[in-house]
Design an enzyme around this catalytic site. Structure first.
Site, PDB file in Angstrom:
ATOM      1  N   ASP A   5      -0.187 -13.294  21.987  1.00  9.53           N
ATOM      2  CA  ASP A   5       0.906 -13.192  21.005  1.00  9.53           C
ATOM      3  C   ASP A   5       0.446 -12.570  19.694  1.00  9.53           C
ATOM      4  O   ASP A   5       0.950 -12.907  18.619  1.00  9.53           O
ATOM      5  CB  ASP A   5       1.531 -14.580  20.722  1.00  9.53           C
ATOM      6  CG  ASP A   5       1.963 -15.269  22.001  1.00  9.53           C
ATOM      7  OD1 ASP A   5       2.524 -14.571  22.862  1.00  9.53           O
ATOM      8  OD2 ASP A   5       1.730 -16.476  22.140  1.00  9.53           O
ATOM      9  N   LYS A   7       0.649  -7.317  20.406  1.00  4.54           N
ATOM     10  CA  LYS A   7       0.148  -6.167  21.181  1.00  4.54           C
ATOM     11  C   LYS A   7       1.260  -5.198  21.557  1.00  4.54           C
ATOM     12  O   LYS A   7       1.093  -3.989  21.454  1.00  4.54           O
ATOM     13  CB  LYS A   7      -0.550  -6.650  22.472  1.00  4.54           C
ATOM     14  CG  LYS A   7      -1.825  -7.412  22.244  1.00  4.54           C
ATOM     15  CD  LYS A   7      -2.452  -7.860  23.545  1.00  4.54           C
ATOM     16  CE  LYS A   7      -1.660  -8.880  24.296  1.00  4.54           C
ATOM     17  NZ  LYS A   7      -1.480 -10.182  23.633  1.00  4.54           N
ATOM     18  N   LYS A  64       4.077  -4.442  20.186  1.00  9.26           N
ATOM     19  CA  LYS A  64       4.535  -3.566  19.108  1.00  9.26           C
ATOM     20  C   LYS A  64       3.535  -2.421  18.901  1.00  9.26           C
ATOM     21  O   LYS A  64       3.922  -1.259  18.740  1.00  9.26           O
ATOM     22  CB  LYS A  64       4.685  -4.366  17.805  1.00  9.26           C
ATOM     23  CG  LYS A  64       5.120  -3.424  16.708  1.00  9.26           C
ATOM     24  CD  LYS A  64       4.766  -3.773  15.318  1.00  9.26           C
ATOM     25  CE  LYS A  64       4.595  -2.475  14.552  1.00  9.26           C
ATOM     26  NZ  LYS A  64       4.790  -2.612  13.126  1.00  9.26           N
ATOM     27  N   GLY A  96       4.834 -12.240  27.507  1.00  9.78           N
ATOM     28  CA  GLY A  96       6.132 -11.933  26.897  1.00  9.78           C
ATOM     29  C   GLY A  96       5.871 -10.924  25.804  1.00  9.78           C
ATOM     30  O   GLY A  96       5.315 -11.269  24.773  1.00  9.78           O
ATOM     31  N   HIS A  97       6.198  -9.669  26.061  1.00  9.65           N
ATOM     32  CA  HIS A  97       5.877  -8.607  25.105  1.00  9.65           C
ATOM     33  C   HIS A  97       7.139  -8.166  24.367  1.00  9.65           C
ATOM     34  O   HIS A  97       8.059  -7.629  24.964  1.00  9.65           O
ATOM     35  CB  HIS A  97       5.219  -7.431  25.844  1.00  9.65           C
ATOM     36  CG  HIS A  97       3.843  -7.776  26.340  1.00  9.65           C
ATOM     37  ND1 HIS A  97       3.149  -7.019  27.237  1.00  9.65           N
ATOM     38  CD2 HIS A  97       3.030  -8.806  26.023  1.00  9.65           C
ATOM     39  CE1 HIS A  97       1.967  -7.576  27.457  1.00  9.65           C
ATOM     40  NE2 HIS A  97       1.875  -8.662  26.736  1.00  9.65           N
ATOM     41  N   GLN A 115      -1.990 -11.545  27.208  1.00 17.66           N
ATOM     42  CA  GLN A 115      -2.708 -12.700  26.663  1.00 17.66           C
ATOM     43  C   GLN A 115      -3.814 -12.224  25.688  1.00 17.66           C
ATOM     44  O   GLN A 115      -3.682 -11.154  25.130  1.00 17.66           O
ATOM     45  CB  GLN A 115      -3.252 -13.614  27.765  1.00 17.66           C
ATOM     46  CG  GLN A 115      -2.164 -14.310  28.579  1.00 17.66           C
ATOM     47  CD  GLN A 115      -1.663 -13.504  29.759  1.00 17.66           C
ATOM     48  OE1 GLN A 115      -2.439 -12.900  30.472  1.00 17.66           O
ATOM     49  NE2 GLN A 115      -0.367 -13.501  29.978  1.00 17.66           N
ATOM     50  N   THR A 156      -5.940 -18.631  30.739  1.00 18.15           N
ATOM     51  CA  THR A 156      -5.138 -18.125  31.845  1.00 18.15           C
ATOM     52  C   THR A 156      -6.094 -17.816  33.009  1.00 18.15           C
ATOM     53  O   THR A 156      -7.304 -18.054  32.901  1.00 18.15           O
ATOM     54  CB  THR A 156      -4.285 -16.914  31.402  1.00 18.15           C
ATOM     55  OG1 THR A 156      -3.305 -16.646  32.413  1.00 18.15           O
ATOM     56  CG2 THR A 156      -5.120 -15.677  31.130  1.00 18.15           C
ATOM     57  N   THR A 209       8.132 -15.997  26.200  1.00 18.47           N
ATOM     58  CA  THR A 209       8.413 -16.301  27.604  1.00 18.47           C
ATOM     59  C   THR A 209       9.032 -17.685  27.752  1.00 18.47           C
ATOM     60  O   THR A 209       9.982 -17.880  28.503  1.00 18.47           O
ATOM     61  CB  THR A 209       7.110 -16.220  28.430  1.00 18.47           C
ATOM     62  OG1 THR A 209       6.607 -14.896  28.307  1.00 18.47           O
ATOM     63  CG2 THR A 209       7.339 -16.530  29.902  1.00 18.47           C
ATOM     64  N   PRO A 242       7.337 -23.719  20.621  1.00 16.34           N
ATOM     65  CA  PRO A 242       6.809 -23.438  19.281  1.00 16.34           C
ATOM     66  C   PRO A 242       5.310 -23.172  19.378  1.00 16.34           C
ATOM     67  O   PRO A 242       4.601 -23.856  20.116  1.00 16.34           O
ATOM     68  CB  PRO A 242       7.072 -24.732  18.496  1.00 16.34           C
ATOM     69  CG  PRO A 242       7.545 -25.739  19.463  1.00 16.34           C
ATOM     70  CD  PRO A 242       7.861 -25.082  20.764  1.00 16.34           C
ATOM     71  N   SER A 274       0.026  -3.886  10.462  1.00 18.40           N
ATOM     72  CA  SER A 274       1.446  -3.978  10.774  1.00 18.40           C
ATOM     73  C   SER A 274       2.101  -4.951   9.796  1.00 18.40           C
ATOM     74  O   SER A 274       1.600  -6.055   9.586  1.00 18.40           O
ATOM     75  CB  SER A 274       1.595  -4.451  12.222  1.00 18.40           C
ATOM     76  OG  SER A 274       2.928  -4.787  12.467  1.00 18.40           O
TER      77      SER A 274
HETATM   78  P1  IMP Z   1      -0.668 -19.422  32.536  1.00 14.30           P
HETATM   79  O1  IMP Z   1      -1.126 -18.047  32.220  1.00 14.30           O
HETATM   80  O2  IMP Z   1       0.828 -19.531  32.672  1.00 14.30           O
HETATM   81  O3  IMP Z   1      -1.405 -20.036  33.686  1.00 14.30           O
HETATM   82  O4  IMP Z   1      -1.009 -20.362  31.270  1.00 14.30           O
HETATM   83  C1  IMP Z   1      -2.359 -20.634  30.876  1.00 14.30           C
HETATM   84  C2  IMP Z   1      -2.487 -20.634  29.358  1.00 14.30           C
HETATM   85  O5  IMP Z   1      -2.290 -19.322  28.875  1.00 14.30           O
HETATM   86  C3  IMP Z   1      -1.463 -21.521  28.635  1.00 14.30           C
HETATM   87  O6  IMP Z   1      -2.075 -22.047  27.479  1.00 14.30           O
HETATM   88  C4  IMP Z   1      -0.392 -20.527  28.228  1.00 14.30           C
HETATM   89  O7  IMP Z   1       0.349 -20.974  27.112  1.00 14.30           O
HETATM   90  C5  IMP Z   1      -1.247 -19.317  27.894  1.00 14.30           C
HETATM   91  N1  IMP Z   1      -0.523 -18.053  28.006  1.00 14.30           N
HETATM   92  C6  IMP Z   1      -0.170 -17.395  29.140  1.00 14.30           C
HETATM   93  N2  IMP Z   1       0.473 -16.254  28.851  1.00 14.30           N
HETATM   94  C7  IMP Z   1       0.518 -16.177  27.515  1.00 14.30           C
HETATM   95  C8  IMP Z   1       1.027 -15.186  26.615  1.00 14.30           C
HETATM   96  O8  IMP Z   1       1.570 -14.147  26.994  1.00 14.30           O
HETATM   97  N3  IMP Z   1       0.866 -15.463  25.291  1.00 14.30           N
HETATM   98  C9  IMP Z   1       0.238 -16.578  24.845  1.00 14.30           C
HETATM   99  N4  IMP Z   1      -0.263 -17.510  25.649  1.00 14.30           N
HETATM  100  C10 IMP Z   1      -0.128 -17.317  26.977  1.00 14.30           C
END
Ligand code: IMP
Length: 420
Positions: A13, A16, A18, A40-41, A222, A237, A298, A302, A409
């Site tokens: 988050d 990226k 943007k 979630g981009h 990520q 992740t 996504t 919060p 930015s």
């Molecule tokens: P997973 O990727 O859904 O298995 O989640 C594993 C960890 O990565 C958790 O702490 C999620 O909140 C974090 N995570 C996964 N995708 C994102 C992302 O796009 N942004 C921020 N955190 C993420």
């Protein structure tokens, strides 16, 4: 050599999408290399917000080619929904989106198990996005998963074997309902038909494109601290979010890499569980969340908020071979009188100058305090016009991280980006 990699330097988050959108203007091909619909981009163009989960944000340019590399795990439902939303927005994607035949497929039971494990009282809660990502990657490593190419070759046998294994797991391990082979087979065959013209052998595609002098941008999802190897394990992740992952997740050879940009927020956020040394738990954290609108793209969760952490970004510099940093959301800090920056940690009464693989939860940040600038910078068009204290903040971060800051930015729009 014309490959640029964009990676997150923190816990995702960082903004990226943007920056990728901003850089994409002069790029021929954009490829994702890991992760899936957990990402979630968010991109804002002409005051309209778009959120992408699987398809690279470069799709907003009319001629850019978008590719999902072999390291990405594809959820058919999420992918088709995203295609439909492009159609609704009148964004033409025919002939512009390609998928590696080696991508693994996220199936309904991956999501079921992911959510089920997160809700169990025993075991470790990771705070996943419940998109089935970790379970799909686990099956990839177990060598039982289904890949995009399998949809077109010998699917019956592979799927039957796979479902036999998974049904035992669902029934005996998780007490969850079993899956029907017939239903899933039909679903996958329909999906295969719909995406047939998009499926390619990506390593040869990339090799040919590079030999023709095309420019490629590899879009990380990520961030470095969520990398399965270099992040805050087990609160990570399930993929390599870093430069190494960009190579294995596309099949592009290392010598083509020209630039690696590390995107970092001017402060830090994190969603999900896990250690976060500079986290602000009280009112100040609430303020950062409010000013930065820090809610997951996504899941809507919060985000936890805290101050800039130099060791975290130095770690990202080391792991990724960063050639430059992009500092995002600097405008959010305009509200604060004083801005603390963590320049190191104290761990078991010793100062440490690296981002540790264990014990991060016991690291106490050592802060330096920089004066705020307390004025709106979101419409400033050149570096020289920035308030002196804001320039000082940028210069200190550059000095402490020892990585050149190439862009900053100041807001979500393309136009709110300054080249340094
Ligand atoms: P997973 O990727 O859904 O298995 O989640 C594993 C960890 O990565 C958790 O702490 C999620 O909140 C974090 N995570 C996964 N995708 C994102 C992302 O796009 N942004 C921020 N955190 C993420």
């Amino acid at each position: 050599m014309s490959v640029t990699i964009v990676v997150g330097t923190q816990w995702g988050d960082e903004g990226k999408a943007k920056i990728i959108d901003y850089l994409s203007e002069n790029i021929d091909i954009i490829a994702r290399y890991q992760g899936g619909a957990n990402a979630g981009h968010t991109v804002v163009v002409k005051n309209k917000q778009y959120i992408f989960h699987l398809i690279p944000s470069g799709i907003l340019y009319p001629n850019t080619i978008c590719i999902l590399g072999n390291g990405v795990v594809i959820d058919p439902k999420a992918f088709l929904e995203e295609l439909d939303s492009l159609t609704k927005e009148n964004i033409h994607y025919e002939g512009r989106i390609f998928i590696s035949d080696a991508c693994h497929i996220v199936l309904p039971f991956h999501k079921l198990i992911d959510a089920h494990k997160e809700n169990l009282s025993e075991g470790q809660k990771i705070g996943t996005t419940k998109r089935g990502i970790g379970i799909c990657y686990a099956d990839k490593m177990l060598r039982i998963g289904i890949r995009i190419g399998d949809l077109y070759y010998n699917l019956e046998e592979r799927l039957q074997n796979y479902i036999n294994i998974k049904n035992k797991e669902l029934k005996y391990l998780y007490n969850l309902p079993e899956i029907s082979y017939e239903e899933l087979y039909k679903e996958l065959k329909d999906f295969a038909e719909r995406i047939k013209s998009m499926v390619i052998h990506t390593p040869t595609y990339f090799e040919k494109a590079l030999k023709e002098g095309k420019s490629i941008l590899l879009e990380g999802a990520q961030g470095t601290a969520l990398d399965i190897d270099h992040g805050t394990y087990p609160f990570v992740t399930s993929s390599n979010t870093t430069t190494g992952g960009a190579l294995t997740g596309t099949g592009i050879a290392y010598h083509y890499i020209e630039n690696v940009y590390g995107i970092c927020k001017a402060y830090v956020t994190r969603v999900g569980e896990g250690p976060f040394p500079t986290e602000l738990k009280g009112e100040m954290g609430e303020e950062l969340r409010k000013y930065g609108n820090e809610y997951g793209a996504t899941t809507g969760r919060p985000r936890r908020c805290g101050w800039f952490d130099v060791e975290l970004v130095k770690h990202a510099g080391r792991i990724n071979g960063l050639t430059g940093l992009v500092l995002t959301k600097l405008d959010v800090l305009s509200h604060f009188d004083t801005i603390p920056v963590a320049i190191g940690y104290e761990f078991e009464n010793n100062k440490i100058d690296y981002f540790p693989s264990y014990g991060l939860e016991s690291c106490k940040p050592i802060y330096e305090y920089l004066p705020g600038w307390k004025s709106d910078i979101s419409n400033i068009k050149s570096y020289s016009e920035l308030p002196a204290n804001c320039k000082k903040y940028i210069e200190k971060l550059q000095e402490w991280t020892n990585i050149p800051i190439k862009y900053i930015s100041l807001g979500p729009n393309r136009s709110q980006t300054l080249v340094l």
